[in-house]
Design an enzyme around this catalytic site. Structure first.
Site, PDB file in Angstrom:
ATOM      1  N   PHE A  26       0.856  -1.190   0.000  1.00 12.65           N
ATOM      2  CA  PHE A  26       0.000   0.000   0.000  1.00 12.65           C
ATOM      3  C   PHE A  26       0.891   1.240   0.000  1.00 12.65           C
ATOM      4  CE2 PHE A  26      -3.241   2.952   1.373  1.00 12.65           C
ATOM      5  CZ  PHE A  26      -4.388   2.444   0.788  1.00 12.65           C
ATOM      6  N   HIS A  92      -9.428   5.566  10.427  1.00 16.33           N
ATOM      7  CA  HIS A  92      -8.681   4.407   9.935  1.00 16.33           C
ATOM      8  C   HIS A  92      -7.162   4.607  10.055  1.00 16.33           C
ATOM      9  CE1 HIS A  92      -8.279   0.665   7.758  1.00 16.33           C
ATOM     10  NE2 HIS A  92      -7.478   1.235   6.883  1.00 16.33           N
TER      11      HIS A  92
END
Length: 157
Positions: A26, A92
């Site tokens: 990511f 998050h």
């Protein structure tokens, strides 16, 4: 902290070490640079190319389980965690940053194995770009220094 006074490492000879690196994909453009700078620094410190293992995982939350899998093999003198978490508009960011960091630390303590944590957390992509090379290099230096430190205690047992 950029430009922090880090002091001089002690035993920075990596010639006898085996290092495992777990890289989150990511924010891959950042983590690829983290990996490249980490690997380059390990080689400069004398770690042999064939003694550097590299695996990738989807994101930062998956890094600890891959580190644990490597640690379970009992083949490594140190491990390196690489990732990049950039703040978004939701909670998050905190969850991923806190949980991945806690997982890495817990594994290092549970296994008594140095794990250099270069999962960088930034407010934006510009901060990540500014840190990617230095943090990769720092992680390599931490891995080598800490592996040699812990190995020196193992030698006295």
């Amino acid at each position: 902290m950029q430009n922090a006074e880090k002091g001089q490492g002690q035993n920075m000879n990596g010639a006898a070490l085996k290092i495992g690196i777990v890289q989150a994909r990511f924010n891959e453009s950042i983590t690829n640079t983290l990996f490249a700078s980490c690997r380059d620094e390990l080689l400069k410190l004398g770690v042999k190319s064939e003694n550097i293992d590299h695996v990738t995982v989807p994101g930062a939350l998956e890094v600890p389980v891959a580190l644990q899998t490597l640690a379970d093999t009992d083949q490594y003198d140190a491990l390196v965690a690489l990732g990049c978490i950039i703040r978004g508009e939701t909670y998050h960011f905190e969850l991923v940053a806190n949980e991945s960091g806690a997982g890495v630390t817990r594994l290092a303590l549970d296994y008594r194995l140095p794990i250099a944590n270069a999962i960088i957390t930034t407010e934006n992509i510009e901060q990540a770009i500014a840190r990617q090379v230095d943090k990769g290099r720092d992680a390599a230096q931490v891995a080598v220094e800490m592996a040699n430190l812990l190995n020196s205690y193992d030698d006295h047992e």
